[in-house]
Design a protein around this motif. Structure first.
Motif, PDB file in Angstrom:
ATOM      1  N   UNK A 103       0.854  -1.192   0.000  1.00 38.24           N
ATOM      2  CA  UNK A 103       0.000   0.000   0.000  1.00 38.24           C
ATOM      3  C   UNK A 103       0.886   1.237   0.000  1.00 38.24           C
ATOM      4  N   UNK A 104       0.550   2.220  -0.850  1.00 38.63           N
ATOM      5  CA  UNK A 104       1.338   3.444  -0.930  1.00 38.63           C
ATOM      6  C   UNK A 104       1.251   4.230   0.381  1.00 38.63           C
ATOM      7  N   UNK A 105       2.349   4.944   0.716  1.00 39.92           N
ATOM      8  CA  UNK A 105       2.389   5.673   1.979  1.00 39.92           C
ATOM      9  C   UNK A 105       1.271   6.710   2.075  1.00 39.92           C
ATOM     10  N   UNK A 106       0.974   7.379   0.949  1.00 42.03           N
ATOM     11  CA  UNK A 106      -0.085   8.378   0.973  1.00 42.03           C
ATOM     12  C   UNK A 106      -1.436   7.759   1.294  1.00 42.03           C
ATOM     13  N   UNK A 107      -1.720   6.609   0.712  1.00 43.46           N
ATOM     14  CA  UNK A 107      -2.978   5.915   0.994  1.00 43.46           C
ATOM     15  C   UNK A 107      -3.013   5.434   2.435  1.00 43.46           C
ATOM     16  N   UNK A 108      -1.855   4.959   2.936  1.00 42.91           N
ATOM     17  CA  UNK A 108      -1.784   4.506   4.328  1.00 42.91           C
ATOM     18  C   UNK A 108      -2.076   5.644   5.285  1.00 42.91           C
ATOM     19  N   UNK A 109      -1.483   6.809   5.014  1.00 42.84           N
ATOM     20  CA  UNK A 109      -1.682   7.965   5.896  1.00 42.84           C
ATOM     21  C   UNK A 109      -3.143   8.403   5.892  1.00 42.84           C
ATOM     22  N   UNK A 110      -3.759   8.399   4.708  1.00 47.27           N
ATOM     23  CA  UNK A 110      -5.163   8.807   4.617  1.00 47.27           C
ATOM     24  C   UNK A 110      -6.058   7.822   5.362  1.00 47.27           C
ATOM     25  N   UNK A 111      -5.795   6.510   5.207  1.00 42.26           N
ATOM     26  CA  UNK A 111      -6.594   5.499   5.899  1.00 42.26           C
ATOM     27  C   UNK A 111      -6.462   5.644   7.406  1.00 42.26           C
ATOM     28  N   UNK A 112      -5.248   5.924   7.882  1.00 44.16           N
ATOM     29  CA  UNK A 112      -5.065   6.044   9.325  1.00 44.16           C
ATOM     30  C   UNK A 112      -5.720   7.311   9.863  1.00 44.16           C
ATOM     31  N   UNK A 151       1.379   1.400   6.174  1.00 42.81           N
ATOM     32  CA  UNK A 151       2.366   2.004   7.068  1.00 42.81           C
ATOM     33  C   UNK A 151       1.656   2.824   8.129  1.00 42.81           C
ATOM     34  N   UNK A 152       2.020   2.615   9.387  1.00 47.90           N
ATOM     35  CA  UNK A 152       1.441   3.388  10.487  1.00 47.90           C
ATOM     36  C   UNK A 152       2.215   4.696  10.656  1.00 47.90           C
ATOM     37  N   UNK A 153       1.534   5.752  11.123  1.00 45.71           N
ATOM     38  CA  UNK A 153       2.236   7.027  11.345  1.00 45.71           C
ATOM     39  C   UNK A 153       3.332   6.893  12.399  1.00 45.71           C
ATOM     40  N   UNK A 154       4.217   7.855  12.436  1.00 43.99           N
ATOM     41  CA  UNK A 154       5.284   7.873  13.434  1.00 43.99           C
ATOM     42  C   UNK A 154       4.699   8.078  14.820  1.00 43.99           C
ATOM     43  N   UNK A 155       5.483   7.800  15.842  1.00 43.11           N
ATOM     44  CA  UNK A 155       5.035   8.024  17.219  1.00 43.11           C
ATOM     45  C   UNK A 155       4.672   9.491  17.426  1.00 43.11           C
ATOM     46  N   UNK A 156       5.483  10.377  16.893  1.00 44.59           N
ATOM     47  CA  UNK A 156       5.220  11.809  17.079  1.00 44.59           C
ATOM     48  C   UNK A 156       3.902  12.204  16.423  1.00 44.59           C
ATOM     49  N   UNK A 157       3.648  11.687  15.220  1.00 44.03           N
ATOM     50  CA  UNK A 157       2.393  12.015  14.543  1.00 44.03           C
ATOM     51  C   UNK A 157       1.194  11.482  15.316  1.00 44.03           C
ATOM     52  N   UNK A 158       1.332  10.303  15.895  1.00 43.31           N
ATOM     53  CA  UNK A 158       0.227   9.736  16.663  1.00 43.31           C
ATOM     54  C   UNK A 158      -0.011  10.529  17.945  1.00 43.31           C
ATOM     55  N   UNK A 159       1.055  11.026  18.512  1.00 40.69           N
ATOM     56  CA  UNK A 159       0.886  11.863  19.715  1.00 40.69           C
ATOM     57  C   UNK A 159      -0.045  13.029  19.417  1.00 40.69           C
ATOM     58  N   UNK A 191       6.649   1.309  11.351  1.00 42.97           N
ATOM     59  CA  UNK A 191       5.847   0.114  11.608  1.00 42.97           C
ATOM     60  C   UNK A 191       4.766  -0.025  10.546  1.00 42.97           C
ATOM     61  N   UNK A 192       4.538  -1.298  10.161  1.00 45.42           N
ATOM     62  CA  UNK A 192       3.550  -1.609   9.144  1.00 45.42           C
ATOM     63  C   UNK A 192       2.570  -2.648   9.691  1.00 45.42           C
ATOM     64  N   UNK A 193       1.348  -2.624   9.158  1.00 45.41           N
ATOM     65  CA  UNK A 193       0.374  -3.652   9.510  1.00 45.41           C
ATOM     66  C   UNK A 193       0.865  -4.983   8.963  1.00 45.41           C
ATOM     67  N   UNK A 194       0.935  -5.991   9.832  1.00 45.28           N
ATOM     68  CA  UNK A 194       1.453  -7.295   9.434  1.00 45.28           C
ATOM     69  C   UNK A 194       0.442  -8.023   8.560  1.00 45.28           C
ATOM     70  N   UNK A 195       0.921  -8.758   7.547  1.00 40.58           N
ATOM     71  CA  UNK A 195       0.009  -9.616   6.776  1.00 40.58           C
ATOM     72  C   UNK A 195      -0.590 -10.673   7.688  1.00 40.58           C
ATOM     73  N   UNK A 196      -1.815 -11.043   7.438  1.00 39.58           N
ATOM     74  CA  UNK A 196      -2.437 -12.093   8.227  1.00 39.58           C
ATOM     75  C   UNK A 196      -1.796 -13.428   7.908  1.00 39.58           C
TER      76      UNK A 196
END
Length: 260
Positions: free
Chosen positions: A1-10, A49-57, A88-93
């Motif tokens: 999954x592209x980083x931009x799509x990951x960021x939007x989904x999160x 891809x999950x956001x950075x710790x700082x972004x999640x804060x 960090x990335x979401x692990x495949x099932x």
């Protein structure tokens, strides 16, 4: 999954998260559970891809230790994968396998399901039948069996450590073949015309012996599923007897039932 799509989904997921600071459950546990549910229901897809710790804060108005604890718990439970310098990335099932309900051998069943199957053979040859082998194959004293000690890899990951026994008198010359990377049942069908009609299998939990752990690339002293199996031909004669250790952490076994 592209980083931009990951960021939007999160971001879309985070907008719907409301943590309860008065709740007795710690904030990191609440956050971890919400992210886990989003992974399981597909809101956060595999490999996102999950956001950075700082972004999640900033997103959740939480301190970095709270975020870090939640992410470490996700990684520890196999929901997330940390990649150096990437995040960090979401692990495949983990794929579910139903081969335990099939009479096929491991090689044939995994291949039929689309897995890339590779085999490492540690032993292959003739041996005097032991007590268990004589019982299974109904052999008198002095008869021999062909034994193959193999580790099967599914998509390059060790999945089963298997000791296979075959009745040598029914498969003359089989022990002289080069079986590296080949299906035992497939070769028996091709050269001897023998096929499997059914199989009985017994499963139980077991501590993995050190030599098995080393070959499977796992920590010693852990647990796996121990399998004992007897496969029969169409005349009801035992054709294969195997004892295996199966790593269900790699691929859980799925057994479906109905009420009929």
């Amino acid at each position: 999954m592209e980083d931009g799509d990951s960021a939007e989904a999160f971001r879309a997921f985070a907008a719907g998260v409301a943590l309860q600071r008065e709740d007795p459950s710690p904030l990191w546990v609440q956050l971890k559970n919400r992210i886990e549910r989003a992974i399981l229901d597909g809101t956060l897809p595999e490999n996102a891809r999950l956001p950075s710790e700082q972004a999640m804060c900033s997103m959740f108005d939480l301190s970095r230790p709270v975020i870090r604890n939640a992410l470490q718990a996700l990684a520890g439970e196999g929901r997330g994968i940390k990649q150096p310098r990437k995040g960090m990335f979401v692990a495949p099932r983990a794929p579910e396998l139903a081969f335990m309900t099939s009479a096929l051998g491991v090689f044939d069943d995994l291949s039929a399901k689309g897995y890339k199957v590779t085999v490492k053979t540690y032993e292959f040859g003739l041996h005097p039948a032991n007590e268990d082998e004589r019982r299974v194959f109904k052999l008198p004293e002095g008869f021999q069996v062909i034994r193959a000690l193999r580790v099967y890899h599914a998509n390059e990951t060790p999945l089963t450590h298997t000791l296979i026994s075959l009745p040598a008198h029914r498969l003359p010359g089989f022990e002289k073949l080069d079986m590296e990377g080949r299906s035992i049942f497939g070769t028996i069908r091709e050269l001897y015309g023998l096929t499997v009609a059914r199989a009985d299998r017994w499963l139980k939990g077991a501590i993995v012996p050190p030599e098995v752990a080393a070959r499977m690339g796992v920590a010693p002293g852990g647990a796996m599923i121990a399998i004992e199996s007897v496969a029969y031909d169409h005349d009801g004669n035992a054709l294969e007897y195997y004892r295996a250790y199966y790593n269900s952490e790699i691929a859980p076994i799925h057994v479906a039932t109905d009420a009929r």
